[in-house]
Design a protein around this motif. Structure first.
Motif, PDB file in Angstrom:
ATOM      1  N   ILE A  47      21.943  25.909  53.259  1.00  0.00           N
ATOM      2  CA  ILE A  47      23.117  25.863  52.392  1.00  0.00           C
ATOM      3  C   ILE A  47      23.668  27.262  52.128  1.00  0.00           C
ATOM      4  CG2 ILE A  47      22.505  23.677  51.280  1.00  0.00           C
ATOM      5  CD1 ILE A  47      21.413  25.350  48.914  1.00  0.00           C
ATOM      6  N   ASP A  48      23.434  28.176  53.043  1.00  0.00           N
ATOM      7  CA  ASP A  48      23.848  29.566  52.847  1.00  0.00           C
ATOM      8  C   ASP A  48      25.345  29.712  52.624  1.00  0.00           C
ATOM      9  OD1 ASP A  48      23.467  32.507  52.890  1.00  0.00           O
ATOM     10  OD2 ASP A  48      24.623  32.338  54.745  1.00  0.00           O
ATOM     11  N   SER A  49      26.152  28.975  53.347  1.00  0.00           N
ATOM     12  CA  SER A  49      27.604  29.120  53.176  1.00  0.00           C
ATOM     13  C   SER A  49      28.025  28.779  51.755  1.00  0.00           C
ATOM     14  CB  SER A  49      28.371  28.242  54.165  1.00  0.00           C
ATOM     15  OG  SER A  49      28.180  28.708  55.477  1.00  0.00           O
ATOM     16  N   ASP A  50      27.366  27.790  51.138  1.00  0.00           N
ATOM     17  CA  ASP A  50      27.696  27.446  49.756  1.00  0.00           C
ATOM     18  C   ASP A  50      27.426  28.619  48.822  1.00  0.00           C
ATOM     19  OD1 ASP A  50      28.444  24.938  50.600  1.00  0.00           O
ATOM     20  OD2 ASP A  50      26.703  23.904  49.751  1.00  0.00           O
ATOM     21  N   SER A  51      26.297  29.299  49.017  1.00  0.00           N
ATOM     22  CA  SER A  51      25.990  30.438  48.139  1.00  0.00           C
ATOM     23  C   SER A  51      26.961  31.590  48.376  1.00  0.00           C
ATOM     24  CB  SER A  51      24.541  30.895  48.312  1.00  0.00           C
ATOM     25  OG  SER A  51      24.305  31.400  49.599  1.00  0.00           O
ATOM     26  N   ARG A  52      27.365  31.800  49.621  1.00  0.00           N
ATOM     27  CA  ARG A  52      28.347  32.853  49.896  1.00  0.00           C
ATOM     28  C   ARG A  52      29.700  32.504  49.294  1.00  0.00           C
ATOM     29  NH1 ARG A  52      28.914  33.414  55.598  1.00  0.00           N
ATOM     30  NH2 ARG A  52      27.679  31.555  55.927  1.00  0.00           N
ATOM     31  N   LEU A  53      30.066  31.235  49.314  1.00  0.00           N
ATOM     32  CA  LEU A  53      31.316  30.808  48.676  1.00  0.00           C
ATOM     33  C   LEU A  53      31.256  31.011  47.168  1.00  0.00           C
ATOM     34  CD1 LEU A  53      32.030  27.535  50.665  1.00  0.00           C
ATOM     35  CD2 LEU A  53      33.470  29.589  50.664  1.00  0.00           C
ATOM     36  N   ALA A  54      30.132  30.663  46.546  1.00  0.00           N
ATOM     37  CA  ALA A  54      29.976  30.839  45.102  1.00  0.00           C
ATOM     38  C   ALA A  54      30.108  32.314  44.729  1.00  0.00           C
ATOM     39  CB  ALA A  54      28.626  30.293  44.644  1.00  0.00           C
ATOM     40  N   MET A  55      29.429  33.162  45.479  1.00  0.00           N
ATOM     41  CA  MET A  55      29.481  34.592  45.196  1.00  0.00           C
ATOM     42  C   MET A  55      30.889  35.150  45.416  1.00  0.00           C
ATOM     43  SD  MET A  55      27.170  37.650  46.756  1.00  0.00           S
ATOM     44  CE  MET A  55      26.429  38.537  45.404  1.00  0.00           C
ATOM     45  N   THR A  56      31.498  34.797  46.519  1.00  0.00           N
ATOM     46  CA  THR A  56      32.837  35.296  46.829  1.00  0.00           C
ATOM     47  C   THR A  56      33.846  34.825  45.795  1.00  0.00           C
ATOM     48  OG1 THR A  56      32.326  35.384  49.172  1.00  0.00           O
ATOM     49  CG2 THR A  56      34.658  35.327  48.585  1.00  0.00           C
ATOM     50  N   ALA A  57      33.751  33.565  45.370  1.00  0.00           N
ATOM     51  CA  ALA A  57      34.678  33.035  44.365  1.00  0.00           C
ATOM     52  C   ALA A  57      34.569  33.824  43.063  1.00  0.00           C
ATOM     53  CB  ALA A  57      34.404  31.551  44.123  1.00  0.00           C
ATOM     54  N   ALA A  58      33.346  34.099  42.629  1.00  0.00           N
ATOM     55  CA  ALA A  58      33.150  34.827  41.378  1.00  0.00           C
ATOM     56  C   ALA A  58      33.667  36.257  41.479  1.00  0.00           C
ATOM     57  CB  ALA A  58      31.674  34.821  40.990  1.00  0.00           C
ATOM     58  N   VAL A  59      33.391  36.926  42.586  1.00  0.00           N
ATOM     59  CA  VAL A  59      33.848  38.308  42.772  1.00  0.00           C
ATOM     60  C   VAL A  59      35.371  38.359  42.842  1.00  0.00           C
ATOM     61  CG1 VAL A  59      33.851  40.269  44.370  1.00  0.00           C
ATOM     62  CG2 VAL A  59      31.707  39.133  43.807  1.00  0.00           C
ATOM     63  N   ARG A  60      35.969  37.472  43.632  1.00  0.00           N
ATOM     64  CA  ARG A  60      37.433  37.459  43.746  1.00  0.00           C
ATOM     65  C   ARG A  60      38.098  37.201  42.401  1.00  0.00           C
ATOM     66  NH1 ARG A  60      40.416  37.642  48.149  1.00  0.00           N
ATOM     67  NH2 ARG A  60      39.420  37.592  50.179  1.00  0.00           N
ATOM     68  N   LYS A  61      37.517  36.308  41.618  1.00  0.00           N
ATOM     69  CA  LYS A  61      38.088  35.995  40.306  1.00  0.00           C
ATOM     70  C   LYS A  61      38.072  37.227  39.404  1.00  0.00           C
ATOM     71  CE  LYS A  61      37.914  32.643  36.615  1.00  0.00           C
ATOM     72  NZ  LYS A  61      37.200  31.549  35.985  1.00  0.00           N
ATOM     73  N   VAL A  62      36.946  37.936  39.363  1.00  0.00           N
ATOM     74  CA  VAL A  62      36.863  39.153  38.553  1.00  0.00           C
ATOM     75  C   VAL A  62      37.878  40.180  39.040  1.00  0.00           C
ATOM     76  CG1 VAL A  62      35.421  41.139  37.923  1.00  0.00           C
ATOM     77  CG2 VAL A  62      34.462  38.826  37.854  1.00  0.00           C
ATOM     78  N   PHE A  63      37.946  40.409  40.349  1.00  0.00           N
ATOM     79  CA  PHE A  63      38.883  41.404  40.878  1.00  0.00           C
ATOM     80  C   PHE A  63      40.330  41.019  40.603  1.00  0.00           C
ATOM     81  CE2 PHE A  63      35.818  43.169  44.314  1.00  0.00           C
ATOM     82  CZ  PHE A  63      35.221  43.968  43.370  1.00  0.00           C
ATOM     83  N   ASN A  64      40.635  39.732  40.647  1.00  0.00           N
ATOM     84  CA  ASN A  64      42.004  39.298  40.375  1.00  0.00           C
ATOM     85  C   ASN A  64      42.355  39.455  38.895  1.00  0.00           C
ATOM     86  OD1 ASN A  64      44.539  38.138  41.163  1.00  0.00           O
ATOM     87  ND2 ASN A  64      43.878  36.234  40.203  1.00  0.00           N
ATOM     88  N   GLU A  65      41.412  39.093  38.029  1.00  0.00           N
ATOM     89  CA  GLU A  65      41.659  39.167  36.592  1.00  0.00           C
ATOM     90  C   GLU A  65      41.570  40.583  36.051  1.00  0.00           C
ATOM     91  OE1 GLU A  65      38.846  36.375  34.955  1.00  0.00           O
ATOM     92  OE2 GLU A  65      40.024  34.643  35.638  1.00  0.00           O
ATOM     93  N   LYS A  66      40.781  41.418  36.697  1.00  0.00           N
ATOM     94  CA  LYS A  66      40.585  42.810  36.251  1.00  0.00           C
ATOM     95  C   LYS A  66      40.665  43.730  37.466  1.00  0.00           C
ATOM     96  CE  LYS A  66      37.533  41.184  32.625  1.00  0.00           C
ATOM     97  NZ  LYS A  66      36.188  41.171  32.080  1.00  0.00           N
ATOM     98  N   PRO A  67      41.871  43.956  37.995  1.00  0.00           N
ATOM     99  CA  PRO A  67      42.010  44.717  39.243  1.00  0.00           C
ATOM    100  C   PRO A  67      41.511  46.158  39.181  1.00  0.00           C
ATOM    101  CG  PRO A  67      44.164  44.141  38.334  1.00  0.00           C
ATOM    102  CD  PRO A  67      43.141  43.464  37.493  1.00  0.00           C
ATOM    103  N   ALA A  68      41.354  46.707  37.999  1.00  0.00           N
ATOM    104  CA  ALA A  68      40.859  48.080  37.887  1.00  0.00           C
ATOM    105  C   ALA A  68      39.334  48.142  37.846  1.00  0.00           C
ATOM    106  CB  ALA A  68      41.432  48.749  36.634  1.00  0.00           C
TER     107      ALA A  68
END
Length: 102
Positions: A47-68
Motif C-alpha cells: 500500500i505504499d502509493s497510499d502512504s505517498r499520497l497521504a504525505m504528498t496531500a498533507a505537504v501540498r496543503k501546508v505549502f498552499n495555505e502557508k507559501p512562505a
C-alpha cells in the motif's frame, strides 16, 4: 503477495489536485477487494502509493495555505500525522491485522 494494491484514496487525490497537483485519473483497488484478499490469507498487501499520497496531500496543503513556510517540522509533522492516520485505518479496517502481534 499483492503488488500495486494501493486503494488510492480519493480524498488524498482531491487534496493534491486542489493544492496544485496533477493527478487527474488516479485510481486504485477498492478497499472492499483488499479486505476480501486479506481474509483469504494473502499475507502481504503493498500500500505504499497510499502512504505517498497521504504525505504528498498533507505537504501540498501546508505549502498552499502557508507559501512562505520553509521549516520541515511545519510540513513534515502534518505529513507524518496523516500517514499514521492512514496506516491505522488500513490496519483496523482493511488488512485485518488489528491487535495481531508483529
Amino acid at each position: 503477495m499483492l503488488h500495486g494494491s494501493s486503494s488510492v484514496p480519493q480524498e488524498y487525490v482531491d487534496i493534491i489536485n486542489e493544492n496544485g497537483g496533477k493527478l487527474p485519473d488516479a485510481i486504485g483497488i477498492p478497499e472492499e477487494q483488499l479486505r476480501k484478499a486479506a481474509a483469504m490469507d494473502v499475507c502481504k498487501i503493498n500500500i505504499d502509493s497510499d502512504s505517498r499520497l497521504a504525505m504528498t496531500a498533507a505537504v501540498r496543503k501546508v505549502f498552499n495555505e502557508k507559501p512562505a513556510e520553509f521549516d520541515p517540522r511545519k510540513y513534515l509533522g502534518p505529513a507524518r500525522d496523516e500517514m499514521e492516520r492512514l496506516y491505522k485505518h488500513k490496519i483496523e479496517n482493511v488488512l485485518g491485522s488489528n491487535g495481531k502481534a508483529e
